[in-house]
Every structure is written in structure tokens, then in C-alpha cells.
Design a protein around this motif. Sequence first.
Motif, PDB file in Angstrom:
ATOM      1  N   VAL A   1      42.419  36.965  50.949  1.00 27.31           N
ATOM      2  CA  VAL A   1      43.597  37.095  50.077  1.00 27.31           C
ATOM      3  C   VAL A   1      43.172  37.060  48.609  1.00 27.31           C
ATOM      4  CG1 VAL A   1      45.738  35.995  49.350  1.00 27.31           C
ATOM      5  CG2 VAL A   1      45.172  36.158  51.790  1.00 27.31           C
ATOM      6  N   ILE A   2      42.288  36.109  48.285  1.00 26.43           N
ATOM      7  CA  ILE A   2      41.839  35.991  46.879  1.00 26.43           C
ATOM      8  C   ILE A   2      41.118  37.267  46.442  1.00 26.43           C
ATOM      9  CG2 ILE A   2      40.293  34.744  45.332  1.00 26.43           C
ATOM     10  CD1 ILE A   2      40.834  32.242  46.999  1.00 26.43           C
ATOM     11  N   ALA A   3      40.236  37.807  47.310  1.00 27.01           N
ATOM     12  CA  ALA A   3      39.461  38.991  46.931  1.00 27.01           C
ATOM     13  C   ALA A   3      40.337  40.232  46.837  1.00 27.01           C
ATOM     14  CB  ALA A   3      38.344  39.202  47.959  1.00 27.01           C
ATOM     15  N   VAL A   4      41.338  40.349  47.701  1.00 27.67           N
ATOM     16  CA  VAL A   4      42.195  41.545  47.693  1.00 27.67           C
ATOM     17  C   VAL A   4      43.061  41.595  46.440  1.00 27.67           C
ATOM     18  CG1 VAL A   4      44.164  42.631  48.850  1.00 27.67           C
ATOM     19  CG2 VAL A   4      42.183  41.881  50.172  1.00 27.67           C
ATOM     20  N   VAL A   5      43.543  40.468  45.987  1.00 31.50           N
ATOM     21  CA  VAL A   5      44.430  40.464  44.808  1.00 31.50           C
ATOM     22  C   VAL A   5      43.643  40.423  43.492  1.00 31.50           C
ATOM     23  CG1 VAL A   5      46.251  39.306  46.113  1.00 31.50           C
ATOM     24  CG2 VAL A   5      44.604  37.930  44.825  1.00 31.50           C
ATOM     25  N   ASP A   6      42.295  40.386  43.578  1.00 27.49           N
ATOM     26  CA  ASP A   6      41.494  40.347  42.363  1.00 27.49           C
ATOM     27  C   ASP A   6      41.428  41.754  41.761  1.00 27.49           C
ATOM     28  OD1 ASP A   6      39.772  39.860  40.332  1.00 27.49           O
ATOM     29  OD2 ASP A   6      38.119  39.094  41.573  1.00 27.49           O
ATOM     30  N   ALA A   7      42.153  41.981  40.693  1.00 24.89           N
ATOM     31  CA  ALA A   7      42.242  43.319  40.073  1.00 24.89           C
ATOM     32  C   ALA A   7      40.978  43.700  39.320  1.00 24.89           C
ATOM     33  CB  ALA A   7      43.445  43.369  39.120  1.00 24.89           C
ATOM     34  N   SER A   8      40.092  42.756  39.097  1.00 26.77           N
ATOM     35  CA  SER A   8      38.869  43.058  38.350  1.00 26.77           C
ATOM     36  C   SER A   8      37.864  43.851  39.178  1.00 26.77           C
ATOM     37  CB  SER A   8      38.205  41.755  37.872  1.00 26.77           C
ATOM     38  OG  SER A   8      37.819  40.957  38.984  1.00 26.77           O
ATOM     39  N   VAL A   9      38.102  43.916  40.497  1.00 27.44           N
ATOM     40  CA  VAL A   9      37.210  44.656  41.384  1.00 27.44           C
ATOM     41  C   VAL A   9      37.847  45.999  41.697  1.00 27.44           C
ATOM     42  CG1 VAL A   9      36.028  44.637  43.603  1.00 27.44           C
ATOM     43  CG2 VAL A   9      36.397  42.493  42.376  1.00 27.44           C
ATOM     44  N   PRO A  10      37.079  47.082  41.625  1.00 21.39           N
ATOM     45  CA  PRO A  10      37.638  48.412  41.916  1.00 21.39           C
ATOM     46  C   PRO A  10      38.202  48.469  43.333  1.00 21.39           C
ATOM     47  CG  PRO A  10      35.485  48.615  40.871  1.00 21.39           C
ATOM     48  CD  PRO A  10      35.672  47.159  41.181  1.00 21.39           C
ATOM     49  N   PRO A  11      39.279  49.217  43.520  1.00 20.61           N
ATOM     50  CA  PRO A  11      39.904  49.302  44.843  1.00 20.61           C
ATOM     51  C   PRO A  11      38.952  49.705  45.963  1.00 20.61           C
ATOM     52  CG  PRO A  11      41.368  50.219  43.199  1.00 20.61           C
ATOM     53  CD  PRO A  11      40.066  49.928  42.490  1.00 20.61           C
ATOM     54  N   PRO A  12      38.080  50.708  45.758  1.00 23.82           N
ATOM     55  CA  PRO A  12      37.172  51.047  46.867  1.00 23.82           C
ATOM     56  C   PRO A  12      36.279  49.874  47.267  1.00 23.82           C
ATOM     57  CG  PRO A  12      37.216  52.816  45.256  1.00 23.82           C
ATOM     58  CD  PRO A  12      37.920  51.670  44.629  1.00 23.82           C
ATOM     59  N   GLU A  13      35.813  49.111  46.277  1.00 20.53           N
ATOM     60  CA  GLU A  13      34.975  47.960  46.584  1.00 20.53           C
ATOM     61  C   GLU A  13      35.772  46.875  47.336  1.00 20.53           C
ATOM     62  OE1 GLU A  13      31.741  47.532  46.109  1.00 20.53           O
ATOM     63  OE2 GLU A  13      31.601  49.608  45.382  1.00 20.53           O
ATOM     64  N   ARG A  14      37.008  46.702  46.879  1.00 23.57           N
ATOM     65  CA  ARG A  14      37.851  45.717  47.554  1.00 23.57           C
ATOM     66  C   ARG A  14      38.114  46.120  49.005  1.00 23.57           C
ATOM     67  NH1 ARG A  14      43.007  44.800  43.847  1.00 23.57           N
ATOM     68  NH2 ARG A  14      42.382  46.818  42.964  1.00 23.57           N
ATOM     69  N   LEU A  15      38.319  47.438  49.233  1.00 25.55           N
ATOM     70  CA  LEU A  15      38.583  47.912  50.595  1.00 25.55           C
ATOM     71  C   LEU A  15      37.372  47.692  51.491  1.00 25.55           C
ATOM     72  CD1 LEU A  15      40.386  49.350  52.623  1.00 25.55           C
ATOM     73  CD2 LEU A  15      39.508  51.542  51.739  1.00 25.55           C
ATOM     74  N   LEU A  16      36.176  48.024  50.971  1.00 19.56           N
ATOM     75  CA  LEU A  16      34.967  47.851  51.771  1.00 19.56           C
ATOM     76  C   LEU A  16      34.729  46.372  52.091  1.00 19.56           C
ATOM     77  CD1 LEU A  16      32.423  48.943  53.093  1.00 19.56           C
ATOM     78  CD2 LEU A  16      31.283  48.857  50.848  1.00 19.56           C
ATOM     79  N   THR A  17      34.978  45.519  51.065  1.00 19.36           N
ATOM     80  CA  THR A  17      34.810  44.078  51.288  1.00 19.36           C
ATOM     81  C   THR A  17      35.807  43.569  52.320  1.00 19.36           C
ATOM     82  OG1 THR A  17      34.059  43.827  48.997  1.00 19.36           O
ATOM     83  CG2 THR A  17      34.748  41.834  50.155  1.00 19.36           C
ATOM     84  N   ALA A  18      37.051  44.067  52.231  1.00 16.06           N
ATOM     85  CA  ALA A  18      38.071  43.653  53.194  1.00 16.06           C
ATOM     86  C   ALA A  18      37.699  44.068  54.616  1.00 16.06           C
ATOM     87  CB  ALA A  18      39.424  44.234  52.814  1.00 16.06           C
ATOM     88  N   VAL A  19      37.112  45.297  54.737  1.00 14.14           N
ATOM     89  CA  VAL A  19      36.690  45.772  56.062  1.00 14.14           C
ATOM     90  C   VAL A  19      35.596  44.853  56.624  1.00 14.14           C
ATOM     91  CG1 VAL A  19      35.537  47.643  57.294  1.00 14.14           C
ATOM     92  CG2 VAL A  19      37.356  48.160  55.666  1.00 14.14           C
ATOM     93  N   LEU A  20      34.632  44.478  55.759  1.00 14.98           N
ATOM     94  CA  LEU A  20      33.578  43.566  56.201  1.00 14.98           C
ATOM     95  C   LEU A  20      34.153  42.194  56.605  1.00 14.98           C
ATOM     96  CD1 LEU A  20      30.746  44.359  53.606  1.00 14.98           C
ATOM     97  CD2 LEU A  20      30.813  44.965  56.042  1.00 14.98           C
ATOM     98  N   ALA A  21      35.160  41.733  55.832  1.00 20.55           N
ATOM     99  CA  ALA A  21      35.772  40.442  56.144  1.00 20.55           C
ATOM    100  C   ALA A  21      36.493  40.497  57.482  1.00 20.55           C
ATOM    101  CB  ALA A  21      36.747  40.047  55.034  1.00 20.55           C
ATOM    102  N   VAL A  22      37.223  41.614  57.728  1.00 18.54           N
ATOM    103  CA  VAL A  22      37.907  41.757  59.014  1.00 18.54           C
ATOM    104  C   VAL A  22      36.886  41.820  60.148  1.00 18.54           C
ATOM    105  CG1 VAL A  22      39.352  43.290  60.395  1.00 18.54           C
ATOM    106  CG2 VAL A  22      39.938  42.832  58.011  1.00 18.54           C
TER     107      VAL A  22
END
Length: 406
Positions: free
Chosen positions: A23-44
Motif C-alpha cells: 500500500v505504501i509503495a503503490v501510493v508513493d507518487a515519487s516512483v514512476p507508475p511503470p516501476e510501481r507496477l513492476l514492484t507491485a507484481v513482484l510483491a504479489v
Amino acid sequence: MRVDDWNRAWRALPLILLAVALVIAVVDASVPPPERLLTAVLAVAAGIWHWWMVMAHPHWPERVAAPMVVYFAVLLVLAAVLSSRHPAYGLLVLACFPTAFATLPGWYAYVGVAATALVVVGGPAAVLDVGSPWSIPSAIAGGALAAFIGWCIRAMEAEVERRLAANRELESANLRLAQLSEENAELQGRLLTAARQTGVTGERSRLAREIHDTVAQGLAGIVTQLEAAEEAASDPETVRRRLAVARDLARENLSEVRRSLDDLRPGPLAGTTLPEALSALVSGWSDVNDSPATLTVTGTARLLHPEVEAALYRTVQEALANVARHAGARKTGVTLSYMEDVVVVDIRDDGVGFTPSQARGTGFGLTAMRQRVLRLAGTVEVESAPGQGTAISVSVPAIPSDREAK
């Protein structure tokens, strides 16, 4: 909480911290959306891996070494990669400390703690500042503390399991004892029933012998005398003599019949209780023999089977008769004790006493008393010595009456 509840809580901790970090990483606007998506996929992916290896197979953790070593290595790598992409996933790295003890068996847990400490201090996204002079000592201290806490938790779990096993063994033993107690009670009931049936059969045989030896022979004698009187009808003197003999035989046999009927159920017990009948017996005996006698009743009086009450009454009657004939006592005491399983009668006197071993078959009535009580699976104990009085204790099973049993 039980041990299983604590285990489930520790195994669910990585998913909880991973969800918070996601949740913290997804709402962090300082990270580009593609990076956030890849990180979220790894977290899942990390969450699915943990769920499949631990939550979906609860019999693997702390029991099967190979799958759990692979699981922990992959989880630690994913945690390190995720924490390098966003610092919030450092929570997952820290969660690997307790997870090592919650999933890895035996000494593998301490290896897992050490590996987690290396990731914390020197991984691709070290949680601690490597440039700080306290980073390595802090990581070592943290790993040691985690190992100590894990060892304490395992020691407590082992103690709890030992106590639970002891409690289970105790419950099993109690259950076996309860079953044995029920079996013993059932066996005792069968024995009492068999003893009662044996007593009834023995009493019937005794009465049959008495009727054959007394009443039947007496009736045969009466018939013989009457027939003889009929044949001597012309001789009045002979007729009178024959009739007199027949009358005496009839009276004698009438007495025998009455005695036999009294043996079945003593008259004094008809329509009254055993304590009342014994009280009247003791009081009447005391008046006739001009000797003090007392009756004491202990326990809760209850209605017993007629055979039991008859045996106790006849025993006291016989014992008091013996006291009157042989003891020369100044005082006599009778105690009737109602207990849970037995009824006990004690007859004590301060008379001349005797030697019990020499009294068998000598007319004291002890043999008949024992036979009567033994038919009910009871016991008779005699304590006496010359000049020291006599104590007779009779114990019989407290078989309830048919009316009370219903």
C-alpha cells in the motif's frame, strides 16, 4: 492463545507486513507508475509464494526441510529485491527474522536468521547504513537477539507440547480408570446377583431337606397312627393311645412348619424396618434376661432386600441367644452400621469370652451364623478370649430391596 494459534499468527505476519508495504509503495507518487507496477507484481508474487508454501501446506513448516529451505531462500531474495526497489519493503526483510523460526526446522532456522541479518546489513538495499561504524555490530546484535528470541519461543512451545502430552496421557489414564471402575461395578453387581441366587437356591434346598426330614416323615407317622387306630377300633385304649401319638406328631410338625416359615421372613420384620425390629429384639432380650443391652444405628437407614434383613436379624438373634446362654455378660451392645456398599452388625459383650478356634461345631451357633451370611457373600469375624468378652462383626452386601431399586 494456544501454540497452534501462535504458529498461525507468525506465519501470517509476512503477508500482513507485505500488504502494508504494498500500500505504501503503490501510493508513493515519487516512483514512476511503470516501476510501481513492476514492484507491485513482484510483491504479489512474493505473497502468492508465501501463501502456497506455508499457508496452503501447513504440514510443511518446521517439519519438511527441503521445501522450506527453498521457500525461505526465494522469499529472502524477493524481499531483498523489493526492498531495493522501495524502502517500505524493508518490513518484509525484517519479517524474515521470525519467519525463519516459524517455517524452518531445527538448526536451519538459525541459518535463516543469519542470512536475513546479512541482507539487512549488506544486501542490495541494506536496511542499515553500511557506511555507519555501528551497522555491522547492529546487524549482528539484531540477528543474535532474533535468534535468542526464537530459541526462547521454541523452548516454550516444546514445554507447552510436553505438558499437553502429559495432560493427554493423564486424561487417557483417567478414562481407563473410569472404564475399569465401571467394569468393576458391573462385575460386583453380577457377583452379588450370583451370590443372591446361590443363596436362594441353597435356602430352597435346605427347606426341601427339612420338609422331607420332618414334615413329610411326620405326616407319614400320623397316617400310620390313624390307620392303626382304625384297625384297633374295638380296643378303646389302643385307639386313644394311637390318637395321642398322632396329635403329638401333628403339633410337633406344626412347630416345624412355623419355624421353616419364620426362616423365610422373620415375623418381627413384617411391616417394620430393620432398625425398629432390632430395637424391639434387643429391648425384649434385655427384659427377659434382666441384662442391659443397647442398640446403636449409624449411617442412613434404608430398605434392604428381605434376605439381607432376615440374615442380619437372625444373626443378632442368634448372637444374643449365645450371650444369654454362655457369656454371663453384665452389658451387651449391638451396632447397626449402614455404609455405601455394605451393612455391618457388631455384637459386643463383656462376658466370660472363649477361644474362637475351639468353638467351631460346639453348639455356640457360629457355624450356622457363618453359613447364613456366606450365602449372601458376607463375612463373619469373631474376636474373643477367655475373660475378655466377645465381639462378633457381620458384614453383608447392601443389596437394595426390589421396591427401592425401582
